[in-house]
Write an enzyme that holds these catalytic residues in place. Structure first.
Site, PDB file in Angstrom:
ATOM      1  N   SER A   1      -1.672   2.354   6.290  1.00  0.00           N
ATOM      2  CA  SER A   1      -1.998   2.803   7.656  1.00  0.00           C
ATOM      3  C   SER A   1      -0.748   3.136   8.458  1.00  0.00           C
ATOM      4  O   SER A   1      -0.831   3.891   9.423  1.00  0.00           O
ATOM      5  CB  SER A   1      -2.832   1.751   8.385  1.00  0.00           C
ATOM      6  OG  SER A   1      -2.120   0.554   8.550  1.00  0.00           O
ATOM      7  N   VAL A   2       0.399   2.561   8.111  1.00  0.00           N
ATOM      8  CA  VAL A   2       1.663   2.893   8.785  1.00  0.00           C
ATOM      9  C   VAL A   2       2.556   3.572   7.741  1.00  0.00           C
ATOM     10  O   VAL A   2       2.921   2.942   6.742  1.00  0.00           O
ATOM     11  CB  VAL A   2       2.364   1.636   9.345  1.00  0.00           C
ATOM     12  CG1 VAL A   2       3.694   2.007   9.986  1.00  0.00           C
ATOM     13  CG2 VAL A   2       1.466   0.915  10.350  1.00  0.00           C
TER      14      VAL A   2
ATOM     15  N   ASN B   1       0.889  -1.155   0.000  1.00  0.00           N
ATOM     16  CA  ASN B   1       0.000   0.000   0.000  1.00  0.00           C
ATOM     17  C   ASN B   1       0.934   1.213   0.000  1.00  0.00           C
ATOM     18  O   ASN B   1       1.444   1.609   1.045  1.00  0.00           O
ATOM     19  CB  ASN B   1      -0.911  -0.026   1.226  1.00  0.00           C
ATOM     20  CG  ASN B   1      -1.845  -1.227   1.209  1.00  0.00           C
ATOM     21  OD1 ASN B   1      -2.315  -1.631   0.149  1.00  0.00           O
ATOM     22  ND2 ASN B   1      -2.114  -1.798   2.365  1.00  0.00           N
TER      23      ASN B   1
ATOM     24  N   HIS C   1       6.492  -0.829   3.539  1.00  0.00           N
ATOM     25  CA  HIS C   1       6.532  -2.249   3.923  1.00  0.00           C
ATOM     26  C   HIS C   1       5.902  -3.078   2.819  1.00  0.00           C
ATOM     27  O   HIS C   1       4.890  -2.687   2.241  1.00  0.00           O
ATOM     28  CB  HIS C   1       5.838  -2.519   5.259  1.00  0.00           C
ATOM     29  CG  HIS C   1       4.491  -1.882   5.396  1.00  0.00           C
ATOM     30  ND1 HIS C   1       4.328  -0.524   5.615  1.00  0.00           N
ATOM     31  CD2 HIS C   1       3.245  -2.408   5.329  1.00  0.00           C
ATOM     32  CE1 HIS C   1       3.037  -0.250   5.697  1.00  0.00           C
ATOM     33  NE2 HIS C   1       2.352  -1.376   5.510  1.00  0.00           N
ATOM     34  N   ILE C   2       6.521  -4.220   2.563  1.00  0.00           N
ATOM     35  CA  ILE C   2       5.942  -5.203   1.638  1.00  0.00           C
ATOM     36  C   ILE C   2       5.281  -6.279   2.492  1.00  0.00           C
ATOM     37  O   ILE C   2       5.928  -6.900   3.344  1.00  0.00           O
ATOM     38  CB  ILE C   2       7.015  -5.855   0.742  1.00  0.00           C
ATOM     39  CG1 ILE C   2       7.794  -4.797  -0.047  1.00  0.00           C
ATOM     40  CG2 ILE C   2       6.363  -6.870  -0.212  1.00  0.00           C
ATOM     41  CD1 ILE C   2       8.933  -5.379  -0.905  1.00  0.00           C
ATOM     42  N   HIS C   3       3.987  -6.490   2.285  1.00  0.00           N
ATOM     43  CA  HIS C   3       3.300  -7.607   2.926  1.00  0.00           C
ATOM     44  C   HIS C   3       3.634  -8.872   2.130  1.00  0.00           C
ATOM     45  O   HIS C   3       3.482  -8.880   0.894  1.00  0.00           O
ATOM     46  CB  HIS C   3       1.786  -7.430   2.863  1.00  0.00           C
ATOM     47  CG  HIS C   3       1.227  -6.262   3.628  1.00  0.00           C
ATOM     48  ND1 HIS C   3       0.651  -6.406   4.871  1.00  0.00           N
ATOM     49  CD2 HIS C   3       1.143  -4.940   3.326  1.00  0.00           C
ATOM     50  CE1 HIS C   3       0.226  -5.222   5.298  1.00  0.00           C
ATOM     51  NE2 HIS C   3       0.511  -4.309   4.372  1.00  0.00           N
TER      52      HIS C   3
HETATM   53  P1  DGP Z   1      -0.733  -1.097   5.788  1.00  0.00           P
HETATM   54  O1  DGP Z   1      -2.225  -0.998   5.864  1.00  0.00           O
HETATM   55  O2  DGP Z   1      -0.238  -1.601   4.457  1.00  0.00           O
HETATM   56  O3  DGP Z   1      -0.059   0.191   6.220  1.00  0.00           O
HETATM   57  O4  DGP Z   1      -0.335  -2.218   6.854  1.00  0.00           O
HETATM   58  C1  DGP Z   1       0.240  -1.975   8.095  1.00  0.00           C
HETATM   59  C2  DGP Z   1       0.386  -3.294   8.765  1.00  0.00           C
HETATM   60  O5  DGP Z   1       1.151  -3.122   9.933  1.00  0.00           O
HETATM   61  C3  DGP Z   1      -0.919  -3.956   9.190  1.00  0.00           C
HETATM   62  O6  DGP Z   1      -1.062  -5.143   8.446  1.00  0.00           O
HETATM   63  C4  DGP Z   1      -0.761  -4.258  10.666  1.00  0.00           C
HETATM   64  C5  DGP Z   1       0.720  -4.060  10.901  1.00  0.00           C
HETATM   65  N1  DGP Z   1       1.026  -3.497  12.205  1.00  0.00           N
HETATM   66  C6  DGP Z   1       0.557  -2.334  12.714  1.00  0.00           C
HETATM   67  N2  DGP Z   1       1.060  -2.128  13.943  1.00  0.00           N
HETATM   68  C7  DGP Z   1       1.884  -3.170  14.203  1.00  0.00           C
HETATM   69  C8  DGP Z   1       2.696  -3.508  15.321  1.00  0.00           C
HETATM   70  O7  DGP Z   1       2.771  -2.822  16.337  1.00  0.00           O
HETATM   71  N3  DGP Z   1       3.392  -4.663  15.218  1.00  0.00           N
HETATM   72  C9  DGP Z   1       3.345  -5.465  14.114  1.00  0.00           C
HETATM   73  N4  DGP Z   1       4.071  -6.581  14.136  1.00  0.00           N
HETATM   74  N5  DGP Z   1       2.588  -5.180  13.034  1.00  0.00           N
HETATM   75  C10 DGP Z   1       1.856  -4.041  13.090  1.00  0.00           C
END
Ligand code: DGP
Length: 148
Positions: free
Chosen positions: A93-94, A85, A98-100
């Site tokens: 959201s962050v 995203n 990051h690549i999922h």
């Molecule tokens: P996106 O919507 O692409 O920005 O995904 C952000 C992802 O980050 C979401 O799948 C959940 C993950 N995430 C958010 N906060 C934390 C955290 O504190 N620890 C971990 N391990 N993952 C997190």
């Protein structure tokens, strides 16, 4: 502003890591869409891929590819989604690239769609760590680490 992923990379917040090197880290998503869902994150905290240097960007994709292979070997997945995203208006959201890497196990379409709907609801509420959740993430991380 410090991103939550910078706090994970610095060790301030806990996470289940599967990989770390000088350019990037990879750890389990706290709300996995499927078992073994990993995030590959550059150490450099920029929001979008085009703000990374080309070498780091290529390295992230190569690392994601290796993790997909390790998920297949270590967890028995059959394929994977590689998803970015790439910016707030693309549902990020962050604000830290990051690549999922989301494993798929075959015959799991309905289950994955249901988990995706649940996952989306989790993006608007604070994440809560429980020992059971941490244990599940650690077990999947160990299987991926062993296969890397
Ligand atoms: P996106 O919507 O692409 O920005 O995904 C952000 C992802 O980050 C979401 O799948 C959940 C993950 N995430 C958010 N906060 C934390 C955290 O504190 N620890 C971990 N391990 N993952 C997190």
């Amino acid at each position: 502003m410090t991103t939550i992923f910078e706090r994970i990379i610095s060790g301030e917040l806990a996470a289940s890591f599967v990989h770390q090197d000088s350019r990037c880290v990879a750890f389990m998503d706290i709300n996995p869409i499927t078992r073994g869902h990993v995030l590959v994150v550059p150490r450099r905290a920029v929001a979008t891929l085009d703000r990374l240097d080309a070498i780091t960007r290529a390295h992230l994709w190569e690392t994601a590819n290796r993790i997909g292979r390790a998920q297949r070997q270590g967890l028995g997945s059959l394929a994977q989604h590689l998803l970015v995203n790439d910016g707030k208006d693309a549902s990020q959201s962050v604000p830290h690239v990051h690549i999922h890497v989301i494993p798929r196990y075959g015959g799991d379409t309905l289950h994955t769609l249901a988990r995706l709907a649940w996952h989306i609801t989790t993006l608007t509420v604070p994440r809560r760590e429980t020992p059971a959740r941490r244990g599940r993430l650690e077990a999947a991380a160990a299987a991926i680490r062993d296969a890397l």
